[in-house]
Design a protein around this motif. Structure first.
Motif, PDB file in Angstrom:
ATOM      1  N   GLU A   2      20.084   7.275  55.775  1.00 14.97           N
ATOM      2  CA  GLU A   2      20.410   7.586  57.101  1.00 14.97           C
ATOM      3  C   GLU A   2      20.990   6.312  57.889  1.00 14.97           C
ATOM      4  N   ASN A   3      20.300   5.168  57.653  1.00  9.26           N
ATOM      5  CA  ASN A   3      20.642   3.959  58.465  1.00  9.26           C
ATOM      6  C   ASN A   3      21.909   3.568  57.895  1.00  9.26           C
ATOM      7  N   VAL A   8      27.797   2.989  59.121  1.00  8.17           N
ATOM      8  CA  VAL A   8      29.198   3.250  58.966  1.00  8.17           C
ATOM      9  C   VAL A   8      29.787   4.024  59.985  1.00  8.17           C
ATOM     10  N   HIS A   9      29.037   4.820  60.721  1.00  8.12           N
ATOM     11  CA  HIS A   9      29.606   5.702  61.793  1.00  8.12           C
ATOM     12  C   HIS A   9      29.915   4.881  63.090  1.00  8.12           C
ATOM     13  N   ALA A  62      32.868  13.643  60.480  1.00  9.28           N
ATOM     14  CA  ALA A  62      32.200  14.161  59.266  1.00  9.28           C
ATOM     15  C   ALA A  62      31.074  13.176  59.131  1.00  9.28           C
ATOM     16  N   THR A  63      30.794  12.233  59.591  1.00 10.13           N
ATOM     17  CA  THR A  63      29.648  11.201  59.505  1.00 10.13           C
ATOM     18  C   THR A  63      28.753  11.797  60.746  1.00 10.13           C
ATOM     19  N   THR A  64      29.343  12.315  61.768  1.00 16.99           N
ATOM     20  CA  THR A  64      28.297  12.939  62.944  1.00 16.99           C
ATOM     21  C   THR A  64      27.635  14.172  62.222  1.00 16.99           C
ATOM     22  N   LEU A  65      28.457  15.035  61.544  1.00 16.80           N
ATOM     23  CA  LEU A  65      27.850  16.263  60.923  1.00 16.80           C
ATOM     24  C   LEU A  65      26.855  16.017  59.907  1.00 16.80           C
ATOM     25  N   THR A  66      27.165  14.670  59.139  1.00 16.22           N
ATOM     26  CA  THR A  66      26.097  14.309  58.257  1.00 16.22           C
ATOM     27  C   THR A  66      24.763  13.770  58.696  1.00 16.22           C
ATOM     28  N   LEU A  67      24.962  13.141  59.980  1.00 10.61           N
ATOM     29  CA  LEU A  67      23.705  12.754  60.501  1.00 10.61           C
ATOM     30  C   LEU A  67      23.068  13.634  61.150  1.00 10.61           C
ATOM     31  N   THR A  68      23.724  14.632  61.558  1.00  5.66           N
ATOM     32  CA  THR A  68      22.972  15.985  62.027  1.00  5.66           C
ATOM     33  C   THR A  68      22.197  16.875  60.930  1.00  5.66           C
TER      34      THR A  68
END
Length: 121
Positions: A2-3, A8-9, A62-68
């Motif tokens: 997650e970090n 990357v985000h 995409a990174t926002t969705l992955t983090l969610t």
């Protein structure tokens, strides 16, 4: 994991800010400006910075969705409200270290035998 995705985000967001600031301002709001490009459609040609803006924007999405998704998996199906209990700790009747008589916070009176200044022995 997650970090790493969060880092990357953050880097993508900073890169997007930089790319947007590098682009030429067309003036006017809501696409009402104009400039070179195709005269019949009123749309300007796509530049490399414009394409990079789209790529960075989609990458941030995409990174926002992955983090969610990762945050939802780590939640484990429990809610904050599930952790609240009806048992509350009982408040202490008296504070530790204070006299029960209530005189511990008052200054010494003139009739007390205790000296006001420390004496050297």
């Amino acid at each position: 994991m997650e970090n790493v995705i969060l880092l990357v985000h953050l880097l993508l967001a900073l890169a997007l800010i930089g790319v947007v600031l590098l682009q030429r301002s067309e003036g006017g709001g809501l696409g009402m400006g104009g400039g070179g490009g195709n005269v019949s459609t009123g749309r300007s040609g796509t530049t490399a910075l414009g394409k990079l803006t789209w790529v960075l924007g989609l990458s941030i999405f995409a990174t926002t969705l992955t983090l969610t998704v990762i945050a939802a998996q780590n939640a484990g199906g429990s809610s904050v409200l599930d952790r609240i209990t009806d048992d509350r700790p009982a408040a202490e009747e008296s504070s530790p270290g204070l006299d029960d008589s209530g005189d511990g916070l008052l200054p010494p009176s003139a009739g007390d035998d205790a000296p006001l200044t420390p004496t050297a022995d």
